[in-house]
Design a protein around this motif. Structure first.
Motif, mmCIF file in Angstrom:
data_model
loop_
_atom_site.group_PDB
_atom_site.id
_atom_site.type_symbol
_atom_site.label_atom_id
_atom_site.label_comp_id
_atom_site.label_asym_id
_atom_site.label_seq_id
_atom_site.Cartn_x
_atom_site.Cartn_y
_atom_site.Cartn_z
ATOM 1 N N PRO A 34 0.801 -1.066 -0.101
ATOM 2 C CA PRO A 34 -0.121 0.065 0.060
ATOM 3 C C PRO A 34 0.830 1.326 0.075
ATOM 4 N N THR A 35 0.456 2.240 -0.848
ATOM 5 C CA THR A 35 1.061 3.580 -0.658
ATOM 6 C C THR A 35 0.292 4.641 -0.229
ATOM 7 N N PRO A 36 0.457 5.223 0.909
ATOM 8 C CA PRO A 36 -0.509 6.480 1.256
ATOM 9 C C PRO A 36 -0.897 7.331 0.013
ATOM 10 N N GLY A 37 -2.214 7.402 0.053
ATOM 11 C CA GLY A 37 -2.782 8.558 -0.876
ATOM 12 C C GLY A 37 -3.224 7.900 -2.200
ATOM 13 N N ASP A 38 -2.611 6.636 -2.412
ATOM 14 C CA ASP A 38 -2.957 5.696 -3.524
ATOM 15 C C ASP A 38 -2.607 6.435 -4.918
ATOM 16 N N PRO A 39 -1.505 6.960 -4.913
ATOM 17 C CA PRO A 39 -1.040 7.808 -6.257
ATOM 18 C C PRO A 39 -0.688 7.001 -7.377
ATOM 19 N N VAL A 40 -1.064 7.650 -8.538
ATOM 20 C CA VAL A 40 -0.749 6.902 -9.732
ATOM 21 C C VAL A 40 0.622 6.733 -10.144
ATOM 22 N N THR A 41 1.040 5.741 -10.705
ATOM 23 C CA THR A 41 2.524 5.312 -11.001
ATOM 24 C C THR A 41 2.625 6.107 -12.262
#
Length: 394
Positions: A34-41
């Motif tokens: 998981p990456t906080p904020g669910d940022p687009v790669t």
């Protein structure tokens, strides 16, 4: 780089977007990260020793570092604070360079370099001067091409815009991070094209620079064996009618002189390239000993994958090489013709390419079964056919 792990990411909105695939077993080795904020790669890069990888995001935290098992590593400090489009490690793994390729104006030129041996802290870089500027004029244009030399002594960069009042081309000396400016105009590159990608051959002697869908001369090979005086080997809008679209990924094949390009957008002008015969897919080129550039037929089951602006190449697997010349049966004159290799047992096409002006062609295949090589078109024939095996990569 060791071919044992694949870091998988998503570029659309979805939770837990980064996972690790174990190649030998074909299974996901760890739970999704998981990456906080669910940022687009935006981009992904592995460290050369395969101990870690970096994922770049469109929004905060912008950069995430992970071990090969998925453990979160120390964040780079300070954060770039902007969407990073490209990440690359120095050959020795000491430095991580990030690139914000944008039309925005920035005094840091959109280049961020971090020393991983000192806690991933940022290296202070001087603002880059305009290549043909006078009076010490400094550019506020972001870099769009960024890559380390194979020996790690240089970090090359080229500007997003090519206007004479903003453009730059050159390299940072990684021993002291001083900038070495080189004349942009000498390269003969288009003044209207916004460059996007650059790559250097494993011997450090050849540089490839490619651009997007605007402008001309977007396909450029340079001889940088003397880095202070690069020479243009070839420049073309797109050779062989491969595509009118820009390049989306570029990489050299496993330390060889074979350059792979990936074009994601199809083109009606390209009628001969896999996988769908209209210009989209992998394309391979080679800079020959005489400094000419030739196109090579790519095997349909080439061991690589593409995502964003990243080409991942799978090691292992010998390549079989067919080379020859297409000539007119009656006059012996060289011809430009489509050349195909097909599996004799199945009848399936396994590679194809177009011969050049000299009639010369080259095909690479991964299939060791008996094959038939032939050219398309009446009155033509293949002569001087060579059949050889390129050993498997380590």
């Amino acid at each position: 780089p060791d071919g044992l792990k694949i870091a998988l990411t998503l570029s659309s909105t979805a939770l837990l977007r980064t996972q690790i695939l174990d190649v030998p077993t074909g299974t996901l080795e760890a739970v999704a990260i998981p990456t906080p904020g669910d940022p687009v790669t935006e981009a992904l890069a592995w460290r050369p020793d395969s101990t870690e990888f970096t994922v770049c995001h469109a929004t905060a935290p912008f950069v995430s570092r992970y071990s090969r098992s998925g453990a979160k590593l120390t964040d780079v400090a300070p954060s770039p604070g902007v969407a990073v489009n490209l990440a690359t490690y120095s050959p020795d793994g000491r430095y991580l360079a990030l690139n914000y390729a944008s039309s925005a104006t920035r005094t840091d030129n959109g280049i961020f370099v971090y020393n991983l041996l000192t806690g991933a802290t940022r290296v202070e870089l001087l603002q880059i001067p305009v290549s043909e500027g006078t009076g010490g004029a400094l550019s506020v244009t972001c870099a769009t091409g960024l890559c380390f030399s194979p020996d790690g002594t240089k970090l090359w960069a080229i500007s997003y815009y090519s206007s004479s009042t903003a453009r730059y081309f050159g390299y940072f000396d990684t021993s002291n991070w001083q900038w070495h400016s080189l004349p942009f105009a000498r390269l003969g590159l288009s003044s209207s094209d916004s460059r996007r990608l650059m790559e250097i051959s494993s011997d450090g002697n050849t540089m490839f620079i490619t651009g997007d869908t605007s402008g001309t001369n977007r396909f450029n090979f340079l001889d940088i064996s003397n880095p202070e005086a690069p020479k243009v080997l070839t420049k073309d809008t797109w050779p062989y009618g491969t595509s009118t679209s820009g390049t989306d990924g570029v990489a050299y094949w496993m330390g060889s002189d074979l350059l792979i390009l990936y074009i994601a957008t199809t083109s009606a002008s390209a009628t001969f390239y896999p996988p769908n015969k209209v210009g989209a897919g992998p394309i391979m080129f080679r800079v020959n000993p005489d400094k000419t550039v030739s196109m090579i037929g790519v095997p349909y089951n080439l061991g690589f994958f593409f995502s964003g602006t990243t080409i991942g190449i799978m090691p292992g697997g010998a390549l079989r090489r067919f080379a020859g010349v297409v000539k007119d049966k009656d006059t012996g004159a060289p011809l430009e013709r489509m050349v195909r290799a097909i599996n004799r047992r199945t009848g399936r096409t396994i590679a194809e390419a177009k011969s050049g002006v000299s009639g010369a062609f080259e095909l690479l295949v991964t299939n060791t079964e008996p094959a038939i090589v032939y050219c398309v078109g009446e009155g033509s024939e293949v002569v001087q056919l060579e059949d050889a095996v390129i050993p498997a990569s380590p």
